[in-house]
Structures are given as structure tokens and as C-alpha cells.
Scaffold this motif. Structure first.
Motif, mmCIF file in Angstrom:
data_model
loop_
_atom_site.group_PDB
_atom_site.id
_atom_site.type_symbol
_atom_site.label_atom_id
_atom_site.label_comp_id
_atom_site.label_asym_id
_atom_site.label_seq_id
_atom_site.Cartn_x
_atom_site.Cartn_y
_atom_site.Cartn_z
ATOM 1 N N PRO A 206 0.853 -1.170 0.138
ATOM 2 C CA PRO A 206 -0.146 0.018 0.019
ATOM 3 C C PRO A 206 0.746 1.290 0.025
ATOM 4 N N ASP A 207 2.118 1.345 0.256
ATOM 5 C CA ASP A 207 3.151 2.536 0.488
ATOM 6 C C ASP A 207 3.510 2.950 -0.977
ATOM 7 N N VAL A 208 3.155 4.058 -1.417
ATOM 8 C CA VAL A 208 3.451 4.438 -2.741
ATOM 9 C C VAL A 208 5.070 4.526 -3.017
ATOM 10 N N HIS A 209 5.808 4.950 -1.898
ATOM 11 C CA HIS A 209 7.210 5.015 -2.106
ATOM 12 C C HIS A 209 7.710 3.538 -2.383
ATOM 13 N N MET A 210 7.362 2.614 -1.519
ATOM 14 C CA MET A 210 7.898 1.051 -1.588
ATOM 15 C C MET A 210 7.368 0.840 -2.922
ATOM 16 N N ARG A 211 6.231 1.054 -3.604
ATOM 17 C CA ARG A 211 5.729 0.528 -4.895
ATOM 18 C C ARG A 211 6.593 1.059 -5.978
ATOM 19 N N GLU A 212 7.133 2.266 -5.659
ATOM 20 C CA GLU A 212 7.901 2.950 -6.715
ATOM 21 C C GLU A 212 9.388 2.083 -6.806
ATOM 22 N N VAL A 213 9.807 1.953 -5.732
ATOM 23 C CA VAL A 213 10.799 1.219 -5.581
ATOM 24 C C VAL A 213 11.033 -0.069 -6.124
ATOM 25 N N LEU A 214 9.743 -0.916 -5.905
ATOM 26 C CA LEU A 214 9.523 -2.071 -6.216
ATOM 27 C C LEU A 214 9.423 -2.184 -7.941
ATOM 28 N N GLN A 215 8.900 -1.228 -8.418
ATOM 29 C CA GLN A 215 8.758 -1.085 -9.846
ATOM 30 C C GLN A 215 9.896 -0.940 -10.638
ATOM 31 N N GLU A 216 10.922 -0.157 -9.737
ATOM 32 C CA GLU A 216 12.236 -0.036 -10.242
ATOM 33 C C GLU A 216 13.018 -0.821 -10.603
ATOM 34 N N ARG A 217 12.956 -1.985 -9.137
ATOM 35 C CA ARG A 217 13.478 -3.326 -9.301
ATOM 36 C C ARG A 217 13.173 -4.089 -10.394
ATOM 37 N N LEU A 218 11.588 -3.970 -10.618
ATOM 38 C CA LEU A 218 11.024 -4.877 -11.672
ATOM 39 C C LEU A 218 11.595 -4.603 -13.069
ATOM 40 N N ALA A 219 12.073 -3.479 -13.231
ATOM 41 C CA ALA A 219 12.482 -2.825 -14.667
ATOM 42 C C ALA A 219 13.933 -3.426 -14.980
ATOM 43 N N GLN A 220 14.588 -4.102 -13.754
ATOM 44 C CA GLN A 220 15.957 -4.440 -14.124
ATOM 45 C C GLN A 220 15.846 -5.947 -14.188
ATOM 46 N N GLN A 221 14.743 -6.437 -13.980
ATOM 47 C CA GLN A 221 14.601 -7.931 -14.241
ATOM 48 C C GLN A 221 14.357 -8.674 -15.529
ATOM 49 N N PRO A 222 14.738 -9.752 -15.840
ATOM 50 C CA PRO A 222 14.507 -10.540 -17.276
ATOM 51 C C PRO A 222 12.904 -10.498 -17.431
ATOM 52 N N PRO A 223 12.657 -10.338 -18.632
ATOM 53 C CA PRO A 223 11.387 -10.483 -19.157
ATOM 54 C C PRO A 223 10.485 -11.654 -18.391
ATOM 55 N N GLN A 224 11.204 -12.834 -18.276
ATOM 56 C CA GLN A 224 10.205 -13.727 -17.772
ATOM 57 C C GLN A 224 9.981 -13.626 -16.386
ATOM 58 N N VAL A 225 10.842 -12.825 -15.675
ATOM 59 C CA VAL A 225 10.691 -12.551 -14.136
ATOM 60 C C VAL A 225 9.252 -11.545 -14.059
ATOM 61 N N ARG A 226 9.656 -10.455 -14.851
ATOM 62 C CA ARG A 226 8.734 -9.364 -14.787
ATOM 63 C C ARG A 226 7.384 -9.990 -15.325
ATOM 64 N N GLU A 227 7.040 -10.784 -15.904
ATOM 65 C CA GLU A 227 5.804 -11.123 -16.519
ATOM 66 C C GLU A 227 4.962 -11.951 -15.586
ATOM 67 N N ARG A 228 5.488 -12.354 -14.520
ATOM 68 C CA ARG A 228 5.196 -13.415 -13.362
ATOM 69 C C ARG A 228 4.925 -12.520 -12.076
ATOM 70 N N ILE A 229 5.086 -11.235 -12.373
ATOM 71 C CA ILE A 229 4.657 -10.193 -11.053
ATOM 72 C C ILE A 229 3.600 -9.312 -11.381
ATOM 73 N N THR A 230 2.702 -9.326 -10.614
ATOM 74 C CA THR A 230 1.830 -7.962 -10.553
ATOM 75 C C THR A 230 1.975 -7.198 -9.256
ATOM 76 N N VAL A 231 1.740 -5.968 -9.291
ATOM 77 C CA VAL A 231 2.004 -5.234 -8.569
ATOM 78 C C VAL A 231 0.698 -4.396 -7.937
ATOM 79 N N SER A 232 0.350 -4.453 -6.703
ATOM 80 C CA SER A 232 -1.123 -4.033 -6.363
ATOM 81 C C SER A 232 -0.902 -2.984 -5.178
#
Length: 248
Positions: free
Chosen positions: A49-75
Motif C-alpha cells: 500500500p505504500d506509494v514509495h515502496m511500490r515505486e522502488v519495487l517497480q524500479e527493481r522490476l524494470a531491471q529483471q529479465p522479462p520472464q521474471v517481470r511477467e510473473r509479477i503483478t504489483v497491487s
């Protein structure tokens, strides 16, 4: 490497279903556990629920291989607001290091239990009230230990939880083991196993640097794993890791 993270990883893998499974990571933070499980092949909903934490998570996801990113949904869902997940249930639900910052551990556990699919597990990492009294005494902080005993006595008399202040000065709460297990049972889950985390290595509240020698590190982890699965030592862990299962 943080000792707590490694111990939770080793403990959790004994109970996880084979991938691909569905995972709900409540209070995902920066996504350490989310990424770990997605890399194993699981489909993960990272609820933060924390906006800042979600932003950090999204930044980390952007650095992951596509096969990892596509398995993750951020809510943006979180405890008290899991409604946006509709009626979804998951093979694995995680609430690691979250309950101590909520008003009621039993209420949060009941909410999380409602998201566990038949045959699935709920993994929670909490501070137990026994540990909250023991830790300051273990560090020979006698004034803090006496204050913890006062908290314990008040909690025992009132039936409420023990409260404490963590290492960053935030107010936190310690749970009763029996009340958590009873709440899980009411929600249809049984305790499959539980572990203590960081028992021997506890000279300070935050994680100490791990040994640089690989053999020493392996030995430390082996000792902590044994202590964390054994009475009476697991009761004294900095955290307790409880794994519940819903009947299939």
C-alpha cells in the motif's frame, strides 16, 4: 546477505508447492521475497500500500529479465484493504514482518487466511511476546528488560498485546503465540510448523555483518537452523516464522 532473509528462505522452501504456484505477498515492500519466488517460477501478486515502496519495487522490476517481470503483478492492496483482489485465493500467502506494525495480529492473520486456497499455506513472521521480554535481557540492557517485564505484566492482566519500540524508534507490537494459532484455527488453518529466527546471533537489534569466511557462514546458518527448529530455543528468536496450512 541478511541472516533473517536467508533463514526465512530456507524455512519457507520446505512448505512451498512446486512452481508454478500462485503467491500473494502482503506488505511486499521493495520486493525481495516477490522477486525470489518469481525467479523460482511462481506467479506473484506483490501487495504494497505504500506509494514509495511500490515505486522502488517497480524500479527493481524494470531491471529483471522479462520472464521474471511477467510473473509479477504489483497491487496497492494491503491489510484492511485487500478488496481489490476480489475473491482470489492463492497457493501461498505471505505476511513477513508486517503484523507487528498493525493494531491486531489476530485480525490481520484472519484476513490473510481468507486468501489461502485449499491445500495452500500462510507464512507469517512475527515478534512473539516471550521474545519481546527476552531480547533486551539477552543484550544486558537491564533497564529496557525491566520495562519489558512491566509491559508483559500489564498485557497478561488485561489480555492485550505487549508493545515495544523497535530499532528505528517505531512503535510495534508483539503477538501471543496461542492467540495467533487459535485465530488461524478459527479461520480453517492448522499450524504445520514454526521456527525461531536469529537466536544465537543477536548482539544488536539490526543484522550483524555475516562472517566473511564461507565455512564460518555455513556453520552459522546450520546452527541457527537447528536452534530455530528446536524447543526451547526457538521461543527466544528475534522473530518467529509460523507456517499454517488449509486442508485440501
Amino acid at each position: 546477505m541478511q541472516l533473517r532473509q536467508e533463514l526465512v528462505r530456507r524455512q519457507l522452501r520446505r512448505h512451498l508447492p512446486d512452481p508454478p504456484g500462485s503467491v500473494l505477498d502482503i506488505g511486499a515492500g521493495q520486493g525481495r521475497k516477490t522477486l525470489e519466488l518469481a525467479e523460482l517460477g511462481h506467479e506473484v501478486v506483490a501487495a504494497e500500500p505504500d506509494v514509495h515502496m511500490r515505486e522502488v519495487l517497480q524500479e527493481r522490476l524494470a531491471q529483471q529479465p522479462p520472464q521474471v517481470r511477467e510473473r509479477i503483478t504489483v497491487s496497492s492492496a494491503g491489510f484492511g484493504a485487500l478488496g481489490e483482489l476480489a475473491d482470489r485465493t492463492f497457493d501461498t500467502v505471505l505476511a513477513l514482518g508486517v503484523l507487528m506494525y498493525l493494531p491486531s495480529g489476530t485480525t490481520a492473520l484472519t484476513e490473510a487466511a481468507g486468501r489461502v486456497a485449499p491445500g495452500g499455506i500462510l507464512s507469517v513472521a512475527v515478534r512473539l511476546d516471550v521474545s519481546a521480554v527476552w531480547r533486551p535481557a539477552r543484550r544486558q540492557d537491564w533497564t529496557a528488560a525491566l520495562a519489558a517485564f512491566e509491559q508483559w505484566d500489564r498485557a497478561q492482566a488485561s489480555g492485550e498485546d505487549v508493545h515495544y519500540t523497535n530499532e528505528i524508534g517505531a512503535a510495534a507490537r508483539a503477538d501471543s503465540f496461542d492467540r495467533l494459532v487459535a485465530a488461524a484455527a478459527t479461520a480453517g488453518l492448522t499450524l504445520e510448523q514454526w521456527y525461531g529466527i536469529r537466536i544465537a546471533l543477536d548482539l544488536q537489534e539490526v543484522d550483524a555483518a555475516p562472517p566473511t569466511d564461507p565455512a564460518d557462514l555455513d556453520a552459522l546458518l546450520a546452527v541457527e537452523e537447528r536452534l530455530g527448529a528446536m524447543d526451547p530455543y526457538r521461543w527466544l528468536g528475534q522473530l518467529a516464522h509460523l507456517v499454517f496450512r488449509r486442508s485440501a
